[in-house]
Design a protein around this motif. Structure first.
Motif, short mmCIF file in Angstrom:
data_model
loop_
_atom_site.label_atom_id
_atom_site.label_comp_id
_atom_site.label_asym_id
_atom_site.label_seq_id
_atom_site.Cartn_x
_atom_site.Cartn_y
_atom_site.Cartn_z
N ILE A 170 102.39 -20.50 85.41
CA ILE A 170 103.68 -19.90 85.78
C ILE A 170 103.56 -18.38 85.73
O ILE A 170 102.93 -17.82 84.83
CB ILE A 170 104.80 -20.41 84.85
N TRP A 171 104.18 -17.70 86.70
CA TRP A 171 103.99 -16.26 86.90
C TRP A 171 105.36 -15.58 87.09
O TRP A 171 105.83 -15.44 88.21
CB TRP A 171 103.10 -16.07 88.12
N PRO A 172 106.02 -15.18 85.99
CA PRO A 172 107.31 -14.49 86.12
C PRO A 172 107.13 -13.01 86.42
O PRO A 172 106.12 -12.40 86.05
CB PRO A 172 107.92 -14.69 84.73
N ALA A 173 108.15 -12.43 87.06
CA ALA A 173 108.07 -11.00 87.39
C ALA A 173 109.45 -10.38 87.45
O ALA A 173 110.43 -11.02 87.87
CB ALA A 173 107.35 -10.80 88.72
N ILE A 174 109.51 -9.12 87.04
CA ILE A 174 110.69 -8.25 87.18
C ILE A 174 110.18 -6.99 87.86
O ILE A 174 109.34 -6.28 87.30
CB ILE A 174 111.30 -7.91 85.80
N ILE A 227 107.80 -3.78 86.85
CA ILE A 227 108.16 -3.50 85.46
C ILE A 227 107.47 -4.48 84.53
O ILE A 227 106.94 -4.11 83.49
CB ILE A 227 109.69 -3.59 85.28
N MET A 228 107.48 -5.75 84.93
CA MET A 228 106.90 -6.80 84.08
C MET A 228 106.33 -7.92 84.93
O MET A 228 106.98 -8.41 85.84
CB MET A 228 107.98 -7.38 83.16
N GLU A 229 105.09 -8.30 84.63
CA GLU A 229 104.50 -9.54 85.11
C GLU A 229 103.80 -10.19 83.91
O GLU A 229 103.28 -9.51 83.03
CB GLU A 229 103.48 -9.29 86.21
N GLY A 266 102.22 -7.05 81.86
CA GLY A 266 101.61 -5.92 82.54
C GLY A 266 102.64 -5.18 83.37
O GLY A 266 103.63 -5.76 83.84
N SER A 267 102.44 -3.87 83.52
CA SER A 267 103.25 -3.02 84.40
C SER A 267 102.32 -2.35 85.40
O SER A 267 101.23 -1.90 85.03
CB SER A 267 104.00 -1.95 83.62
N LYS A 296 98.87 -0.96 83.36
CA LYS A 296 98.65 -1.08 81.92
C LYS A 296 99.19 -2.41 81.44
O LYS A 296 100.13 -2.97 82.01
CB LYS A 296 99.34 0.06 81.15
N GLU A 297 98.60 -2.92 80.35
CA GLU A 297 99.08 -4.14 79.74
C GLU A 297 99.55 -3.87 78.32
O GLU A 297 99.11 -2.92 77.67
CB GLU A 297 97.98 -5.21 79.74
N PHE A 298 100.47 -4.71 77.86
CA PHE A 298 101.03 -4.57 76.52
C PHE A 298 101.05 -5.94 75.86
O PHE A 298 101.59 -6.90 76.43
CB PHE A 298 102.45 -4.01 76.59
#
Length: 369
Positions: free
Chosen positions: A169-173, A193-195, A213-214, A232-234
């Motif tokens: 599953i691959w959510p994204a904003i 913003i977010m994946e 990640g952004s 970048k990843e967090f």
């Protein structure tokens, strides 16, 4: 507060509005004081799913990545419960039958009722036929956006959400430009913003739901997309993004673009906008510069709208082949969707009820003023 209407600077920095330098500095001083300096442009807390604000994509196109979902507009895949928006992937077989997913069915999304028309014809997005090798997208899901209601040029976005758990599953904003000011993707930019991935944490090459990640996507053509320079990843120090709600934020001024988790000081990605993206990219001199004679923030100097979606799988290497995580398809395979579906017994057991949904508590957008 009202907007300051200004002319755009060329060949240099982009104040975005024709404010004096003193006004611009005043804005930055106020930026971190309880969001003073922004006007509340939209604050949506999902007591209902207002389709005057949120437009649904209706397509089989797979997001340009040959993803495995079919985006729909129904209350199985996008719905509100107890003040929370759910964007939830489900099996297409539960709707049309497993045998029709695989063979003997044509899905034509060119509806004749308002709100049911196919929204993206690319990648055979409006009509597909299952024939035993090519199959109907095996998952249904939701992608909603403010494309026809709200867009901002500089400001702040905050989405408070809990991310899905479940393999592949691959959510994204994310945000896309309201207009293709500088040309086709990615020349006009993209702001992720977010994946994240719904797989369990612990894989260094393909992190799971404890990591987001952004990314900024930009370049004169998709062959020269330099997203790797602005990614970048967090990783959370403990817990996961699927256990608690977190705020995924964007702060965007004429001087910088910054993403963060929970607080503006908890930065994920920061990109100064003082140097042109043409110079950042180091592109071949034989390639045309789509941002020539524009300010240094271009293409991130125009209105963008917000997108929330939950995708599944795909062949664009977001789920890499060499991660050692038993991925049941190859990104180079012509039968990737079928291979994914044939392995349902492997991955579907990780999809537990509403845990597979991206749950959104609120969306806030401010416009720089």
């Amino acid at each position: 507060m009202g907007l300051l209407r200004l002319s755009r600077a060329r060949h240099g920095s982009c104040p975005g509005f024709a404010a004096s330098r003193a006004q611009h500095l005043h804005y930055h001083r106020r930026l971190f004081r309880a969001y003073v300096g922004f006007g509340a442009y939209i604050h949506y807390d999902f007591q209902t799913l207002n389709q005057n604000v949120w437009k649904h994509d209706i397509t089989l196109s797979g997001g340009g990545n040959w993803e495995f979902e079919w985006y729909t507009n129904n209350r199985t895949n996008s719905f509100v419960k107890n003040g929370t928006l759910f964007l939830k992937p489900t099996l297409t077989a539960d709707n049309i039958g497993a045998e029709n997913v695989v063979s003997g069915t044509t899905m034509d999304l060119n509806g004749n009722e308002a709100g049911y028309h196919c929204t993206d014809a690319g990648f055979f997005g409006c009509r597909r036929t299952s024939d035993g090798t090519n199959i109907i997208n095996p998952v249904q899901s939701a992608r909603i956006s403010t494309a026809e209601s709200v867009a901002i040029q500089y400001g702040r976005v905050e989405v408070k959400a809990k991310l899905p758990k479940g393999d592949w599953i691959w959510p994204a904003i994310w945000l896309l430009p309201k207009r293709p000011t500088y040309g086709n993707w990615p020349a006009s930019g993209e702001i992720d913003i977010m994946e994240s991935r719904g797989n369990k944490p612990g894989n260094a090459k393909s992190p799971g739901y404890d990591t987001i990640g952004s990314t900024l996507h930009w370049g004169p053509s998709y062959q020269f997309n330099k997203f790797d320079l602005t990614h970048k990843e967090f990783k959370l120090p403990s817990g996961s993004f699927g256990d608690e709600f977190h705020t995924f934020g964007l702060e965007w001024t004429p001087d910088y673009l910054r993403t963060y988790v929970d607080e503006p000081t908890n930065v994920v990605l920061e990109v100064p906008l003082s140097k042109s993206f043409w110079d950042k990219g180091g592109f071949p001199t034989s390639i045309n510069n789509p941002w020539e004679d524009q300010c240094t923030a271009a293409p991130f100097d125009q209105e963008f709208y917000l997108i929330l979606n939950v995708a599944v799988g795909g062949t664009a290497s977001y789920f890499p082949d060499d991660a050692g995580d038993n991925k049941p398809w190859k990104n180079t395979a012509a039968t990737a969707a079928k291979d994914f579906w044939d392995a349902k017994d492997q991955w579907y057991k990780t999809w537990e009820k509403d845990d597979v949904a991206m749950k959104v508590d609120s969306v806030k957008m401010w416009k720089m003023c």
